[in-house]
Design an enzyme around this catalytic site. Sequence first.
Site, PDB file in Angstrom:
ATOM      1  N   HIS A  43       0.469  -1.150  -0.045  1.00 41.96           N
ATOM      2  CA  HIS A  43      -0.053   0.178   0.377  1.00 41.96           C
ATOM      3  C   HIS A  43       0.727   1.469  -0.002  1.00 41.96           C
ATOM      4  CE1 HIS A  43       1.134  -0.527   3.880  1.00 41.96           C
ATOM      5  NE2 HIS A  43       1.040   1.042   4.358  1.00 41.96           N
ATOM      6  N   HIS A 127       5.628   6.801  -0.310  1.00 39.18           N
ATOM      7  CA  HIS A 127       6.018   5.516  -0.550  1.00 39.18           C
ATOM      8  C   HIS A 127       5.308   4.336  -0.626  1.00 39.18           C
ATOM      9  CE1 HIS A 127       7.123   6.030   3.502  1.00 39.18           C
ATOM     10  NE2 HIS A 127       6.825   4.843   3.853  1.00 39.18           N
TER      11      HIS A 127
HETATM   12  P1  2AM Z   1       6.521   2.087   6.500  1.00 32.74           P
HETATM   13  O1  2AM Z   1       6.089   1.148   5.290  1.00 32.74           O
HETATM   14  O2  2AM Z   1       6.991   3.484   6.346  1.00 32.74           O
HETATM   15  O3  2AM Z   1       6.954   1.874   7.762  1.00 32.74           O
HETATM   16  C1  2AM Z   1       1.493   1.477   8.514  1.00 32.74           C
HETATM   17  O4  2AM Z   1       2.480   0.896   9.396  1.00 32.74           O
HETATM   18  C2  2AM Z   1       1.839   2.539   7.572  1.00 32.74           C
HETATM   19  O5  2AM Z   1       1.884   3.039   8.216  1.00 32.74           O
HETATM   20  C3  2AM Z   1       3.505   1.734   6.605  1.00 32.74           C
HETATM   21  O6  2AM Z   1       2.682   2.135   5.763  1.00 32.74           O
HETATM   22  C4  2AM Z   1       3.913   3.070   7.755  1.00 32.74           C
HETATM   23  O7  2AM Z   1       5.214   3.258   6.546  1.00 32.74           O
HETATM   24  C5  2AM Z   1       3.098   4.346   7.957  1.00 32.74           C
HETATM   25  N1  2AM Z   1       3.927   4.808   9.122  1.00 32.74           N
HETATM   26  C6  2AM Z   1       3.862   5.767   8.930  1.00 32.74           C
HETATM   27  N2  2AM Z   1       4.340   6.956  10.158  1.00 32.74           N
HETATM   28  C7  2AM Z   1       4.823   5.502  10.543  1.00 32.74           C
HETATM   29  C8  2AM Z   1       4.726   5.297  12.124  1.00 32.74           C
HETATM   30  N3  2AM Z   1       5.350   6.716  13.377  1.00 32.74           N
HETATM   31  N4  2AM Z   1       4.901   3.788  12.672  1.00 32.74           N
HETATM   32  C9  2AM Z   1       4.650   3.027  11.908  1.00 32.74           C
HETATM   33  N5  2AM Z   1       3.934   3.038  10.605  1.00 32.74           N
HETATM   34  C10 2AM Z   1       4.127   3.898  10.584  1.00 32.74           C
END
Ligand code: 2AM
Length: 179
Positions: A43, A127
């Site tokens: 996602h 991303h």
């Molecule tokens: P990531 O893929 O770079 O880990 C669920 O966790 C989604 O929210 C993931 O896509 C994650 O990004 C994003 N996300 C953004 N901020 C976050 C945080 N502080 N902790 C965990 N997930 C985060």
Amino acid sequence: MPDLSQRLFFALLPDEGVRTQLRQLQKDLNRADGRPVPAKNLHLTLLFLGNVAADKINAVCDIAEGIAGSQFDLTLDMSGSFRQNNARVLWLGASKPPPELGVLHQSLCQQAKSIGLPVRKETYRPHVTLARKVYSRYRLPERPDRSIPWTIHRCALITSELLPTGSRYKVLVEKELSE
Ligand code: 2AM
């Protein structure tokens, strides 16, 4: 009292064609160690809310139900990595994020604030995470050979449960953007 809060985030969901191409790129990462994100979890996060108290969850669902607008195009054409503890997260992103993405992100931030949720003032870096816990030096090239064109038409509110085996996601609300 049981804790009924939920870890929530808004995200864009890829269709099957985009998912297949993301899977293909993940195969290139087989040379890296780390944990590839399962296909069903791929996602692009619009806004991460973190733990939301039970009494605010309906309001967040209402925000998701209110997402409207037209489909737009995004090209995933660059890769990069974030440091996370001692490892890295490898991701795919867009060198030219479309304005609609920023508008959607801002609108969700404002609505989340309006119902009293804390929204962190960090730069939005859209991303798609491909792999986590990568300790080796292997990376995808900054500009992968193939870019992935993606017509965004599905937005979702997702709940995430953290398990020892990884995250388990469940879509709470799914919205289609109009053609
Ligand atoms: P990531 O893929 O770079 O880990 C669920 O966790 C989604 O929210 C993931 O896509 C994650 O990004 C994003 N996300 C953004 N901020 C976050 C945080 N502080 N902790 C965990 N997930 C985060």
